[in-house]
Scaffold this motif. Structure first.
Motif, PDB file in Angstrom:
ATOM      1  N   SER A  94     100.823  71.184 109.839  1.00 47.73           N
ATOM      2  CA  SER A  94     101.312  71.343 111.210  1.00 47.73           C
ATOM      3  C   SER A  94     101.376  72.797 111.655  1.00 47.73           C
ATOM      4  CB  SER A  94     102.702  70.716 111.340  1.00 47.73           C
ATOM      5  OG  SER A  94     103.606  71.331 110.427  1.00 47.73           O
ATOM      6  N   VAL A  95     100.556  73.670 111.069  1.00 48.70           N
ATOM      7  CA  VAL A  95     100.596  75.095 111.417  1.00 48.70           C
ATOM      8  C   VAL A  95      99.323  75.468 112.181  1.00 48.70           C
ATOM      9  CG1 VAL A  95     101.980  75.555 109.374  1.00 48.70           C
ATOM     10  CG2 VAL A  95      99.509  75.898 109.277  1.00 48.70           C
ATOM     11  N   PRO A  96      99.317  76.609 112.872  1.00 46.92           N
ATOM     12  CA  PRO A  96      98.134  76.999 113.655  1.00 46.92           C
ATOM     13  C   PRO A  96      96.929  77.252 112.747  1.00 46.92           C
ATOM     14  CG  PRO A  96     100.061  78.315 114.260  1.00 46.92           C
ATOM     15  CD  PRO A  96     100.424  77.565 113.026  1.00 46.92           C
ATOM     16  N   TRP A  97      95.760  76.885 113.222  1.00 50.93           N
ATOM     17  CA  TRP A  97      94.507  77.205 112.547  1.00 50.93           C
ATOM     18  C   TRP A  97      93.447  77.386 113.613  1.00 50.93           C
ATOM     19  CZ3 TRP A  97      90.472  73.394 112.634  1.00 50.93           C
ATOM     20  CH2 TRP A  97      90.856  72.141 113.123  1.00 50.93           C
ATOM     21  N   THR A  98      92.338  77.984 113.248  1.00 44.53           N
ATOM     22  CA  THR A  98      91.341  78.333 114.256  1.00 44.53           C
ATOM     23  C   THR A  98      89.929  78.015 113.784  1.00 44.53           C
ATOM     24  OG1 THR A  98      91.197  80.612 113.412  1.00 44.53           O
ATOM     25  CG2 THR A  98      92.721  80.206 115.255  1.00 44.53           C
ATOM     26  N   ILE A  99      89.057  77.884 114.774  1.00 49.24           N
ATOM     27  CA  ILE A  99      87.616  77.878 114.546  1.00 49.24           C
ATOM     28  C   ILE A  99      87.075  79.215 115.040  1.00 49.24           C
ATOM     29  CG2 ILE A  99      85.409  76.838 115.143  1.00 49.24           C
ATOM     30  CD1 ILE A  99      86.934  74.984 113.409  1.00 49.24           C
ATOM     31  N   ASN A 100      86.392  79.929 114.173  1.00 47.36           N
ATOM     32  CA  ASN A 100      85.825  81.232 114.510  1.00 47.36           C
ATOM     33  C   ASN A 100      84.309  81.194 114.412  1.00 47.36           C
ATOM     34  OD1 ASN A 100      88.531  81.867 114.357  1.00 47.36           O
ATOM     35  ND2 ASN A 100      88.270  83.675 113.088  1.00 47.36           N
ATOM     36  N   THR A 101      83.669  82.122 115.102  1.00 49.47           N
ATOM     37  CA  THR A 101      82.241  82.316 114.864  1.00 49.47           C
ATOM     38  C   THR A 101      82.060  82.849 113.450  1.00 49.47           C
ATOM     39  OG1 THR A 101      82.369  84.531 115.818  1.00 49.47           O
ATOM     40  CG2 THR A 101      81.684  82.734 117.278  1.00 49.47           C
ATOM     41  N   TRP A 102      80.947  82.491 112.852  1.00 49.48           N
ATOM     42  CA  TRP A 102      80.643  82.944 111.495  1.00 49.48           C
ATOM     43  C   TRP A 102      79.986  84.321 111.561  1.00 49.48           C
ATOM     44  CZ3 TRP A 102      81.808  82.197 106.661  1.00 49.48           C
ATOM     45  CH2 TRP A 102      80.951  82.673 105.663  1.00 49.48           C
ATOM     46  N   THR A 103      80.496  85.262 110.782  1.00 51.04           N
ATOM     47  CA  THR A 103      79.915  86.597 110.690  1.00 51.04           C
ATOM     48  C   THR A 103      79.133  86.667 109.391  1.00 51.04           C
ATOM     49  OG1 THR A 103      81.827  87.482 111.874  1.00 51.04           O
ATOM     50  CG2 THR A 103      80.396  89.071 110.763  1.00 51.04           C
ATOM     51  N   ALA A 104      77.840  86.859 109.495  1.00 49.44           N
ATOM     52  CA  ALA A 104      76.969  86.810 108.320  1.00 49.44           C
ATOM     53  C   ALA A 104      77.056  88.100 107.514  1.00 49.44           C
ATOM     54  CB  ALA A 104      75.525  86.569 108.754  1.00 49.44           C
ATOM     55  N   GLY A 105      76.899  87.971 106.211  1.00 49.83           N
ATOM     56  CA  GLY A 105      76.881  89.138 105.344  1.00 49.83           C
ATOM     57  C   GLY A 105      77.405  88.805 103.969  1.00 49.83           C
ATOM     58  N   ILE A 106      77.319  89.773 103.084  1.00 47.03           N
ATOM     59  CA  ILE A 106      77.801  89.640 101.716  1.00 47.03           C
ATOM     60  C   ILE A 106      79.209  90.217 101.653  1.00 47.03           C
ATOM     61  CG2 ILE A 106      77.393  90.257  99.299  1.00 47.03           C
ATOM     62  CD1 ILE A 106      74.468  90.912 100.184  1.00 47.03           C
ATOM     63  N   ARG A 107      80.142  89.445 101.143  1.00 50.28           N
ATOM     64  CA  ARG A 107      81.514  89.953 101.012  1.00 50.28           C
ATOM     65  C   ARG A 107      81.511  91.224 100.174  1.00 50.28           C
ATOM     66  NH1 ARG A 107      86.324  87.408  97.795  1.00 50.28           N
ATOM     67  NH2 ARG A 107      88.148  87.852  99.100  1.00 50.28           N
ATOM     68  N   GLY A 108      82.192  92.267 100.672  1.00 52.57           N
ATOM     69  CA  GLY A 108      82.193  93.537  99.962  1.00 52.57           C
ATOM     70  C   GLY A 108      82.668  93.417  98.528  1.00 52.57           C
ATOM     71  N   LEU A 109      83.604  92.510  98.262  1.00 58.58           N
ATOM     72  CA  LEU A 109      84.115  92.324  96.908  1.00 58.58           C
ATOM     73  C   LEU A 109      83.058  91.778  95.954  1.00 58.58           C
ATOM     74  CD1 LEU A 109      87.762  90.911  97.130  1.00 58.58           C
ATOM     75  CD2 LEU A 109      87.002  93.058  96.115  1.00 58.58           C
ATOM     76  N   SER A 110      81.982  91.227  96.506  1.00 53.00           N
ATOM     77  CA  SER A 110      80.915  90.689  95.667  1.00 53.00           C
ATOM     78  C   SER A 110      79.942  91.762  95.209  1.00 53.00           C
ATOM     79  CB  SER A 110      80.153  89.598  96.427  1.00 53.00           C
ATOM     80  OG  SER A 110      81.013  88.544  96.802  1.00 53.00           O
ATOM     81  N   VAL A 111      80.091  92.965  95.724  1.00 55.78           N
ATOM     82  CA  VAL A 111      79.192  94.077  95.400  1.00 55.78           C
ATOM     83  C   VAL A 111      79.954  95.075  94.530  1.00 55.78           C
ATOM     84  CG1 VAL A 111      77.865  96.006  96.371  1.00 55.78           C
ATOM     85  CG2 VAL A 111      77.898  93.776  97.528  1.00 55.78           C
ATOM     86  N   PRO A 112      79.388  95.511  93.412  1.00 54.70           N
ATOM     87  CA  PRO A 112      80.090  96.494  92.569  1.00 54.70           C
ATOM     88  C   PRO A 112      80.476  97.731  93.366  1.00 54.70           C
ATOM     89  CG  PRO A 112      78.179  95.608  91.416  1.00 54.70           C
ATOM     90  CD  PRO A 112      78.091  95.101  92.828  1.00 54.70           C
ATOM     91  N   PRO A 113      81.662  98.272  93.131  1.00 52.17           N
ATOM     92  CA  PRO A 113      82.139  99.402  93.940  1.00 52.17           C
ATOM     93  C   PRO A 113      81.168 100.569  94.013  1.00 52.17           C
ATOM     94  CG  PRO A 113      83.904  98.569  92.551  1.00 52.17           C
ATOM     95  CD  PRO A 113      82.661  97.846  92.134  1.00 52.17           C
ATOM     96  N   GLU A 114      80.491 100.870  92.914  1.00 52.17           N
ATOM     97  CA  GLU A 114      79.569 102.008  92.911  1.00 52.17           C
ATOM     98  C   GLU A 114      78.393 101.799  93.853  1.00 52.17           C
ATOM     99  OE1 GLU A 114      80.516 100.236  90.336  1.00 52.17           O
ATOM    100  OE2 GLU A 114      81.515 101.535  88.851  1.00 52.17           O
ATOM    101  N   GLN A 115      78.118 100.533  94.209  1.00 53.20           N
ATOM    102  CA  GLN A 115      76.984 100.230  95.081  1.00 53.20           C
ATOM    103  C   GLN A 115      77.375 100.111  96.553  1.00 53.20           C
ATOM    104  OE1 GLN A 115      74.670  96.899  93.579  1.00 53.20           O
ATOM    105  NE2 GLN A 115      75.024  97.514  91.454  1.00 53.20           N
TER     106      GLN A 115
END
Length: 298
Positions: A94-115
């Motif tokens: 029973s709490v607020p939720w939303t539908i958003n447009t999808w923003t394409a890309g690779i999550r930064g956490l999926s890329v090693p920090p040095e890269q």
């Protein structure tokens, strides 16, 4: 009393039925995209995503996005999500939720920090664009955009729960706490800009910025803490170089800006994460990386 976790992967059938009923024009293709600290994300077709708070403390973030996202993010030149609809209660959710447009890309956490260095300068420029004077009625979140002293009530109990091997980061927090508080114009802040909340292209350049649930006004040092969360020393040099080329003069002349940002990084992205039972493995890895950057910076 609300349950600790409001929704989970196992609720996908009920979520799918609610989306189909309330947003009949969207594709009926649903999959759990993942979850962050606050929200469960369900992909809807190829162009949309449902964001559903998974803990009570996250509910206000959805309301903040509904009220402020478009205004706060309007100066950015990289893609950001847009809210296309607010969901109504379903089942026992029973709490607020939303539908958003999808923003394409690779999550930064999926890329090693040095890269991630390829994204550093552009992220710095985008934050400089974002950090412009906020209206007086913009949200205030003292534990994010306020002074470091205002975060003490959160940080001190977290320090007491912090595993002993991480205690070396506490002096970094204390050094930040001893700096001069921000006294400039309150600026728009993302409020949670870490590698889980920006996206990269295949070549690791910046693709977009997401999750504005903690958008607020205040000290830009909070957002700049991402320099240690996101990048190594070379990336930080690119990040700050681009930021200071593009930011407001008042911000550029703030000599305590960077020391405060380090204090924020220690408190919000190391101490808070490593003392919490909500932390996922990728957040723990992020916090450990950040600690190393703070302690061993050239």
């Amino acid at each position: 009393m609300p349950r600790t976790f409001l929704i989970s992967h196992s609720d996908l059938p009920e979520i799918s039925a609610a989306i189909a009923e309330q947003f009949p024009d969207l594709p009926r293709e649903y999959s759990v995209e993942g979850f962050g600290w606050d929200n469960l994300m369900v992909r809807v077709g190829t162009d949309h995503v449902a964001r559903l708070p998974r803990r009570p403390e996250a509910i206000s973030a959805i309301e903040f996005e509904l009220a402020w996202l478009e205004q706060a993010a309007q100066s950015l030149t990289v893609p950001v999500p847009h809210i296309v609809g607010k969901g109504s209660p379903f089942s026992d959710y029973s709490v607020p939720w939303t539908i958003n447009t999808w923003t394409a890309g690779i999550r930064g956490l999926s890329v090693p920090p040095e890269q991630r260095r390829s994204s550093a300068a552009e992220l710095g420029r985008q934050l400089a664009l974002l950090h412009r004077p906020a209206p007086r009625d913009a949200p205030e979140k003292p534990h994010r955009g306020g002074t470091l002293a205002q975060r003490t009530y959160l940080t001190q109990p977290q320090i007491e729960r912090l595993p002993g091997q991480y205690s070396a980061v506490v002096p970094v927090w204390e050094q930040g706490l001893a700096t001069r508080p921000y006294g400039g114009t309150p600026l728009w802040l993302h409020g949670d800009i870490h590698p889980g909340n920006y996206l990269l292209q295949d070549d690791h350049t910046l693709a977009g910025i997401i999750d504005f649930g903690d958008v607020c006004q205040g000290d830009p040092a909070f957002d700049l803490a991402t320099a240690w969360v996101s990048f190594d020393a070379a990336g930080r040099e690119d990040f700050f170089g681009a930021y200071f080329e593009s930011c407001r003069e008042e911000t550029r002349l703030d000599q305590d800006l960077v020391p405060r940002a380090k204090g924020w990084a220690a408190s919000a992205y190391v101490i808070a994460v490593l003392s919490s039972d909500l932390s996922t493995p990728d957040f723990v890895d992020m916090a450990q990386w950040t600690m190393g950057q703070l302690l061993h910076e050239p």
